[in-house]
Design an enzyme around this catalytic site. Structure first.
Site, PDB file in Angstrom:
ATOM      1  N   LYS A 155      -4.088   2.544  -3.551  1.00 45.19           N
ATOM      2  CA  LYS A 155      -5.269   2.925  -4.348  1.00 45.19           C
ATOM      3  C   LYS A 155      -5.042   4.229  -5.089  1.00 45.19           C
ATOM      4  O   LYS A 155      -5.782   4.574  -5.979  1.00 45.19           O
ATOM      5  CB  LYS A 155      -6.505   3.025  -3.457  1.00 45.19           C
ATOM      6  CG  LYS A 155      -6.797   1.784  -2.634  1.00 45.19           C
ATOM      7  CD  LYS A 155      -7.352   0.680  -3.489  1.00 45.19           C
ATOM      8  CE  LYS A 155      -7.853  -0.509  -2.685  1.00 45.19           C
ATOM      9  NZ  LYS A 155      -7.061  -0.895  -1.544  1.00 45.19           N
ATOM     10  N   ASP A 196       0.836  -1.211   0.000  1.00 45.57           N
ATOM     11  CA  ASP A 196       0.000   0.000   0.000  1.00 45.57           C
ATOM     12  C   ASP A 196       0.868   1.258   0.000  1.00 45.57           C
ATOM     13  O   ASP A 196       2.063   1.200   0.308  1.00 45.57           O
ATOM     14  CB  ASP A 196      -0.884   0.010   1.249  1.00 45.57           C
ATOM     15  CG  ASP A 196      -1.994  -1.026   1.154  1.00 45.57           C
ATOM     16  OD1 ASP A 196      -2.239  -1.517   0.047  1.00 45.57           O
ATOM     17  OD2 ASP A 196      -2.595  -1.319   2.197  1.00 45.57           O
TER      18      ASP A 196
END
Ligand SMILES: C[S@@+](CC[C@H](N)C(=O)[O-])C[C@H]1O[C@@H](n2cnc3c(N)ncnc32)[C@H](O)[C@@H]1O
Length: 255
Positions: A61, A39
Site C-alpha cells: 500500500k 506486499d
C-alpha cells in the site's frame, strides 16, 4: 510436486521473512507462478524464489509515489487470472491474519475465479518462537488475543473477535451456552474443521445457536466462530439450519 495452475489465484503466506519458514507448498507455488503480487513486508529472500520468467509486482500500500488501492489489487488478481496466468498473491505472515484477504476472496468469488489459500507462519507465532516462550500456559494464559493497533484510535471500528477453540471436545453445547451468555448472537457463523489439510479433512458449518446440535467432530478438530467467516458471497453457506455438510479436501473453492 505442487505446480501453480493457470487461471488460479493462490493467496500464499510468506511467513515472517526467513525463506526457510515458508511451507513447501508456498515455495513450490512461488517457483512456478507466472505473476507474483506481493506486499511491502515480504522479504527479498522470499521473493528471490520466484521463477525467472515471473513478473514480480509490489502492490504494497506504500509502494512508489502513489498508494495502490485495495480495489486495484483486486482488479489485478482478477485480470491476471482471466489472462490464464498462474497467480500468486503473496502476503507476509499468514494471509488470513490482518491481510485484507477477505476482500480479495470476495472479489475473486464474485468474478468466478478459482482460488486457494496457503497458510503461512504468522508474525505472532514467529515472534514467540524468536523469544522462546509459549503463548499459552496452564498457569498463566488460557487464550491468545490477536488485535491490531491500526484502529486503536478508532473505537467505532471495533468488531467482535473471531473465536477459535482448540480441543473443543464433544461438549459443543457448553461452549455455545457460554458464548450466548457472553452476548454472542445465535446467528453468528460457526465452522468446525476436523483433520485439517489431511486427506479426510471435514468441514461442518453451523451457527452458534445451532452448535449444540452439531455432531461431535472427528479428532483432531478445531472450532471457529465469528462474522469474518461469512464474506458476502458465502452467505448461502451459513444457512439458518445446521447443515453439517462435509467438503472435499481441496480448498480451490472460488466458484
Ligand atoms: C498488515 S499486518 C500483516 C500480518 C501478517 N499477515 C501476519 O500474519 O503476520 C503487518 C504487521 O505484521 C507484523 N509483522 C509482519 N512481519 C513481521 C516480522 N517479520 N517481524 C515482526 N512483525 C511483523 C507487524 O506488526 C506488521 O506491522
Amino acid at each position: 510436486m505442487t505446480v501453480a495452475q493457470k487461471g488460479i489465484v493462490y493467496l500464499v503466506g510468506a511467513g515472517p521473512g526467513d525463506p526457510e519458514l515458508l511451507t513447501r507448498k508456498a515455495a513450490a507455488l512461488l517457483e512456478t507462478a507466472d505473476v507474483v503480487y506481493h506486499d511491502d513486508l515480504v522479504s527479498e529472500d522470499v521473493l528471490a524464489l520466484a521463477a525467472g520468467h515471473a513478473l514480480v509486482v509490489s502492490v504494497g500500500k506504500r509502494c512508489g509515489a502513489r498508494r495502490v488501492t485495495q480495489a486495484e489489487i483486486n482488479q489485478k488478481l482478477v485480470e491476471s487470472a482471466r489472462r490464464d496466468l498462474a497467480v500468486v498473491r503473496l502476503k507476509s505472515g499468514d494471509p488470513l491474519i490482518f491481510g485484507r484477504a477477505g476482500e480479495e476472496i470476495a472479489a475473486l468469488r464474485s468474478a468466478g475465479i478459482p482460488y486457494e489459500v496457503v497458510p503461512g507462519i504468522s508474525s505472532a507465532m514467529a515472534a514467540a518462537a524468536a523469544f522462546g516462550a509459549s503463548l499459552t500456559s496452564r498457569d498463566a494464559a488460557s487464550s491468545v488475543l490477536l488485535v491490531t493497533g491500526h484502529h486503536a484510535d478508532k473505537p467505532n471500528a471495533e468488531f467482535p473477535p473471531t473465536r477459535i477453540v482448540y480441543m473443543p471436545g464433544s461438549n459443543l453445547a457448553a461452549i455455545a451456552e457460554q458464548w450466548l451468555a457472553q452476548g454472542v448472537t445465535p446467528d453468528t457463523p460457526c465452522v468446525i474443521v476436523s483433520r485439517v489439510s489431511r486427506p479426510d479433512q471435514a468441514i461442518v458449518r453451523t451457527t452458534v445457536g445451532e452448535l449444540r446440535d452439531a455432531k461431535a467432530p472427528e479428532s483432531p478438530a478445531i472450532l471457529l466462530a465469528g462474522w469474518a467467516l461469512q464474506n458476502e458471497k458465502c452467505a448461502t453457506l451459513f444457512r439458518s439450519h445446521s447443515d453439517s455438510e462435509t467438503e472435499p479436501r481441496t480448498s480451490v473453492s472460488g466458484l
